[in-house]
Motif scaffolding. Structure first.
Motif, mmCIF file in Angstrom:
data_model
loop_
_atom_site.group_PDB
_atom_site.id
_atom_site.type_symbol
_atom_site.label_atom_id
_atom_site.label_comp_id
_atom_site.label_asym_id
_atom_site.label_seq_id
_atom_site.Cartn_x
_atom_site.Cartn_y
_atom_site.Cartn_z
ATOM 1 N N VAL A 414 19.973 7.973 -50.321
ATOM 2 C CA VAL A 414 20.623 6.684 -50.599
ATOM 3 C C VAL A 414 21.542 6.820 -51.807
ATOM 4 O O VAL A 414 22.691 6.329 -51.796
ATOM 5 C CB VAL A 414 19.559 5.584 -50.839
ATOM 6 C CG1 VAL A 414 20.232 4.293 -51.292
ATOM 7 C CG2 VAL A 414 18.742 5.350 -49.575
ATOM 8 N N GLU A 415 21.056 7.505 -52.832
ATOM 9 C CA GLU A 415 21.882 7.714 -54.024
ATOM 10 C C GLU A 415 23.158 8.494 -53.695
ATOM 11 O O GLU A 415 24.244 8.148 -54.159
ATOM 12 C CB GLU A 415 21.080 8.472 -55.097
ATOM 13 C CG GLU A 415 20.081 7.627 -55.848
ATOM 14 C CD GLU A 415 20.776 6.571 -56.690
ATOM 15 O OE1 GLU A 415 21.755 6.912 -57.403
ATOM 16 O OE2 GLU A 415 20.358 5.390 -56.594
ATOM 17 N N PHE A 416 23.024 9.504 -52.875
ATOM 18 C CA PHE A 416 24.162 10.366 -52.552
ATOM 19 C C PHE A 416 25.186 9.646 -51.672
ATOM 20 O O PHE A 416 26.386 9.609 -51.994
ATOM 21 C CB PHE A 416 23.656 11.639 -51.851
ATOM 22 C CG PHE A 416 24.719 12.652 -51.569
ATOM 23 C CD1 PHE A 416 25.036 13.631 -52.497
ATOM 24 C CD2 PHE A 416 25.411 12.662 -50.356
ATOM 25 C CE1 PHE A 416 26.016 14.588 -52.246
ATOM 26 C CE2 PHE A 416 26.385 13.603 -50.087
ATOM 27 C CZ PHE A 416 26.697 14.570 -51.040
ATOM 28 N N PHE A 417 24.747 9.078 -50.568
ATOM 29 C CA PHE A 417 25.677 8.520 -49.588
ATOM 30 C C PHE A 417 26.048 7.058 -49.845
ATOM 31 O O PHE A 417 27.134 6.618 -49.470
ATOM 32 C CB PHE A 417 25.092 8.648 -48.173
ATOM 33 C CG PHE A 417 25.102 10.049 -47.624
ATOM 34 C CD1 PHE A 417 26.255 10.596 -47.086
ATOM 35 C CD2 PHE A 417 23.958 10.823 -47.658
ATOM 36 C CE1 PHE A 417 26.274 11.894 -46.582
ATOM 37 C CE2 PHE A 417 23.965 12.118 -47.152
ATOM 38 C CZ PHE A 417 25.126 12.661 -46.613
ATOM 39 N N VAL A 418 25.163 6.297 -50.466
ATOM 40 C CA VAL A 418 25.436 4.865 -50.671
ATOM 41 C C VAL A 418 25.984 4.610 -52.074
ATOM 42 O O VAL A 418 26.982 3.899 -52.249
ATOM 43 C CB VAL A 418 24.154 4.028 -50.428
ATOM 44 C CG1 VAL A 418 24.442 2.542 -50.701
ATOM 45 C CG2 VAL A 418 23.649 4.235 -48.998
ATOM 46 N N ASN A 419 25.331 5.213 -53.072
ATOM 47 C CA ASN A 419 25.728 4.932 -54.455
ATOM 48 C C ASN A 419 26.695 5.971 -55.025
ATOM 49 O O ASN A 419 27.158 5.832 -56.172
ATOM 50 C CB ASN A 419 24.481 4.849 -55.347
ATOM 51 C CG ASN A 419 23.544 3.726 -54.896
ATOM 52 O OD1 ASN A 419 23.996 2.707 -54.362
ATOM 53 N ND2 ASN A 419 22.248 3.920 -55.113
ATOM 54 N N GLY A 420 27.010 7.026 -54.261
ATOM 55 C CA GLY A 420 28.005 7.996 -54.683
ATOM 56 C C GLY A 420 27.565 8.961 -55.758
ATOM 57 O O GLY A 420 28.400 9.536 -56.465
ATOM 58 N N ASN A 421 26.279 9.173 -55.927
ATOM 59 C CA ASN A 421 25.761 10.133 -56.905
ATOM 60 C C ASN A 421 25.748 11.518 -56.254
ATOM 61 O O ASN A 421 24.823 11.886 -55.539
ATOM 62 C CB ASN A 421 24.361 9.725 -57.355
ATOM 63 C CG ASN A 421 23.782 10.655 -58.406
ATOM 64 O OD1 ASN A 421 24.396 11.672 -58.774
ATOM 65 N ND2 ASN A 421 22.591 10.323 -58.904
ATOM 66 N N TRP A 422 26.786 12.325 -56.522
ATOM 67 C CA TRP A 422 26.953 13.610 -55.850
ATOM 68 C C TRP A 422 25.939 14.660 -56.277
ATOM 69 O O TRP A 422 25.825 15.706 -55.655
ATOM 70 C CB TRP A 422 28.366 14.130 -56.087
ATOM 71 C CG TRP A 422 29.416 13.160 -55.619
ATOM 72 C CD1 TRP A 422 30.295 12.480 -56.398
ATOM 73 C CD2 TRP A 422 29.677 12.759 -54.270
ATOM 74 N NE1 TRP A 422 31.096 11.661 -55.636
ATOM 75 C CE2 TRP A 422 30.740 11.814 -54.311
ATOM 76 C CE3 TRP A 422 29.123 13.087 -53.023
ATOM 77 C CZ2 TRP A 422 31.250 11.202 -53.174
ATOM 78 C CZ3 TRP A 422 29.637 12.472 -51.895
ATOM 79 C CH2 TRP A 422 30.685 11.547 -51.970
ATOM 80 N N ASP A 423 25.209 14.377 -57.318
ATOM 81 C CA ASP A 423 24.190 15.334 -57.771
ATOM 82 C C ASP A 423 22.786 14.981 -57.289
ATOM 83 O O ASP A 423 21.817 15.692 -57.586
ATOM 84 C CB ASP A 423 24.192 15.398 -59.293
ATOM 85 C CG ASP A 423 25.480 15.937 -59.868
ATOM 86 O OD1 ASP A 423 26.079 16.822 -59.193
ATOM 87 O OD2 ASP A 423 25.902 15.490 -60.954
ATOM 88 N N ALA A 424 22.672 13.892 -56.555
ATOM 89 C CA ALA A 424 21.342 13.384 -56.185
ATOM 90 C C ALA A 424 20.543 14.347 -55.323
ATOM 91 O O ALA A 424 19.304 14.382 -55.369
ATOM 92 C CB ALA A 424 21.499 12.037 -55.481
ATOM 93 N N LEU A 425 21.219 15.181 -54.523
ATOM 94 C CA LEU A 425 20.510 16.069 -53.597
ATOM 95 C C LEU A 425 20.219 17.438 -54.188
ATOM 96 O O LEU A 425 19.450 18.222 -53.619
ATOM 97 C CB LEU A 425 21.338 16.244 -52.312
ATOM 98 C CG LEU A 425 21.647 14.959 -51.528
ATOM 99 C CD1 LEU A 425 22.483 15.311 -50.307
ATOM 100 C CD2 LEU A 425 20.376 14.232 -51.110
ATOM 101 N N LYS A 426 20.818 17.756 -55.336
ATOM 102 C CA LYS A 426 20.702 19.105 -55.898
ATOM 103 C C LYS A 426 19.297 19.526 -56.280
ATOM 104 O O LYS A 426 18.950 20.711 -56.150
ATOM 105 C CB LYS A 426 21.634 19.243 -57.089
ATOM 106 C CG LYS A 426 23.111 19.266 -56.699
ATOM 107 C CD LYS A 426 24.001 19.426 -57.925
ATOM 108 C CE LYS A 426 25.483 19.476 -57.523
ATOM 109 N NZ LYS A 426 26.363 19.645 -58.713
ATOM 110 N N PRO A 427 18.462 18.648 -56.800
ATOM 111 C CA PRO A 427 17.131 19.093 -57.245
ATOM 112 C C PRO A 427 16.223 19.609 -56.118
ATOM 113 O O PRO A 427 15.232 20.279 -56.394
ATOM 114 C CB PRO A 427 16.527 17.850 -57.895
ATOM 115 C CG PRO A 427 17.702 17.001 -58.242
ATOM 116 C CD PRO A 427 18.686 17.234 -57.152
#
Length: 433
Positions: A414-427
């Motif tokens: 949700v953070e990556f695709f909806v809120n535009g946080n491009w680092d959300a999936l890295k961890p």
């Protein structure tokens, strides 16, 4: 002198009387013999003697031949019995052949009748390259008597007789909230939660989420209360049947799915089953020729096989057709008989295994969804997030089916695709730790 004379006279009279009596008796017997034996005693002897002799001879002959006749009769009976058994065996074989022919004829007739119902009148084949087989089976006639209460709910919730359905209990409450929150953000109105316990029913009502609480059913309720993820997942095949009988198409959804677009805008609706895949590229998702190498076979060492990765039983669109209901019945039946089986494995076996001796395969049309639009978490974390071009795609849904840490990954998506946080999936690692 006179005295003697009288005595002689008397004696002479007596002799005459005796002679007369004897003559009378003789005459009487003569008359009797003449009456009853007109041919005389000699004729009687010669007449009766042959009869008596023949009778005695026949009796002796019969007595003498009795044992021989009995033995011959037994042999004849044995021969007749063997012949009758052979005839009976041949008749049984013919009956078996005729029964099988009738069964096959009935199958062909039934199949032909169904095809006629679907296709209408028989048709001629068109020009080369223009002929296409039947893909879309007709929908069932809705039967609201199956569940009037559910019918009223669906009438309010469904759009064009379609809706998303999720089955949930209290064990997945947090994921369920992420699930329906994003459905609302996308603006999808036609969705429904089938609550397996009272807590989930009240939770959905408090969040203004359409919910349906089934009538008590101990066979389902016992699993709903204590069952794990796979056990609860298997219940959906029994529950969905009523939706189809009521004439509704269902997009069945697990709750570990994040909705980013309205999936109804991307469906083809030309098959009984339209499912997302567990495949991660074109070959695994849509099928490929897998060559098996067996060097010991020499010239024939290479055997060609067809492979495709399984459909995901946690996200598929199912139309209200006879093959669709047959699929649900087959899967639900096997899961009840095979308690340790996995619903996704059974789902795919029933969909793909062909008819063969001792088994009639399911005649259902199926379509594989675009694996970039209806994305599994292996595709996302192993491929898409690392590719600059692919990471710009906006999937319709993302199913976190490959990873056990579902909730944190759902929130990161949700953070990556909806809120535009491009680092959300890295961890997160590609797989599971």
């Amino acid at each position: 002198m006179s005295g003697r004379r009288d005595m002689r006279t008397t004696s002479h009279s007596l002799r005459k009387s005796r002679v007369g009596i004897a003559i009378a008796i003789g005459v009487t017997f003569g008359c009797l013999f003449a009456l009853f034996l007109p041919h005389g005693l000699v004729s009687f002897y010669f007449y009766s003697a042959p009869i008596l002799t023949r009778t005695i001879s026949e009796s002796n002959a019969q007595a003498g031949s009795a044992s021989c006749e009995s033995s011959e009769r037994i042999n004849m009976l044995k021969s007749d019995l063997v012949e009758e058994l052979e005839i009976n065996s041949e008749l049984e074989r013919q009956i078996k052949e005729l029964t099988e022919k009738l069964r096959l004829a009935d199958q062909r007739k039934d199949h032909a009748q169904k095809q006629v119902l679907v296709l209408g009148k028989q048709q001629k084949a068109g020009p080369f390259g223009t002929v296409k087989g039947l893909r879309t089976n007709p929908a069932l006639i809705p039967d609201e008597s199956v569940n009037p209460r559910l019918a009223k709910i669906l009438e309010k919730v469904a759009v064009q007789r379609e809706l998303i359905v999720a089955v949930a209990n209290s064990n997945v409450k947090e994921m369920l909230e992420v699930w329906f929150t994003n459905i609302k953000k996308v603006g999808i109105p036609n969705y429904l939660v089938v609550a397996l316990d009272e807590d989930i029913a009240k939770f959905c009502e408090s969040k203004d989420v359409p919910v349906y609480k089934r009538d008590p059913d101990e066979g389902i309720d016992s699993i709903a209360r204590t069952g794990g993820n796979h056990a609860v997942s298997g219940l959906k095949f029994r529950i969905l049947r009523e939706f189809l009988q009521l004439g509704y198409s269902v997009l069945l959804s697990d709750v570990d799915i994040v909705y980013l677009q309205n999936p109804f805008h991307y469906l083809y609706r030309d098959s009984d089953i339209e499912s997302m895949t567990d495949g991660h590229n074109n070959r695994t998702a849509y099928g490929y020729n897998d060559v098996f190498d067996e060097p010991a076979m020499g010239w024939a060492r290479y055997a060609h096989t067809m492979r495709i990765w399984v459909y995901n039983s946690g996200f598929f669109y199912i139309r209200p057709t006879i093959p669709s209901i047959e699929l649900l019945d087959r899967v639900a039946g096997r899961l009840s008989r095979e308690p340790h089986s996995w619903d996704q494995a059974v789902f795919n076996e029933e969909l793909f295994f062909p008819s063969h001796p001792g088994y009639d395969g399911l005649h259902a049309a199926r379509r594989t969804m675009d694996f970039y639009l209806f994305m599994n978490s292996k595709v996302l974390f192993k491929t898409v997030r690392k590719d600059g071009s692919l990471s710009k795609l906006k999937p319709v849904i993302i199913h976190v089916n490959y990873h056990p840490d579902k909730l944190p990954r759902m929130k990161a998506i949700v953070e990556f695709f909806v809120n535009g946080n491009w680092d959300a999936l890295k961890p997160f690692p590609d797989g599971s730790e």
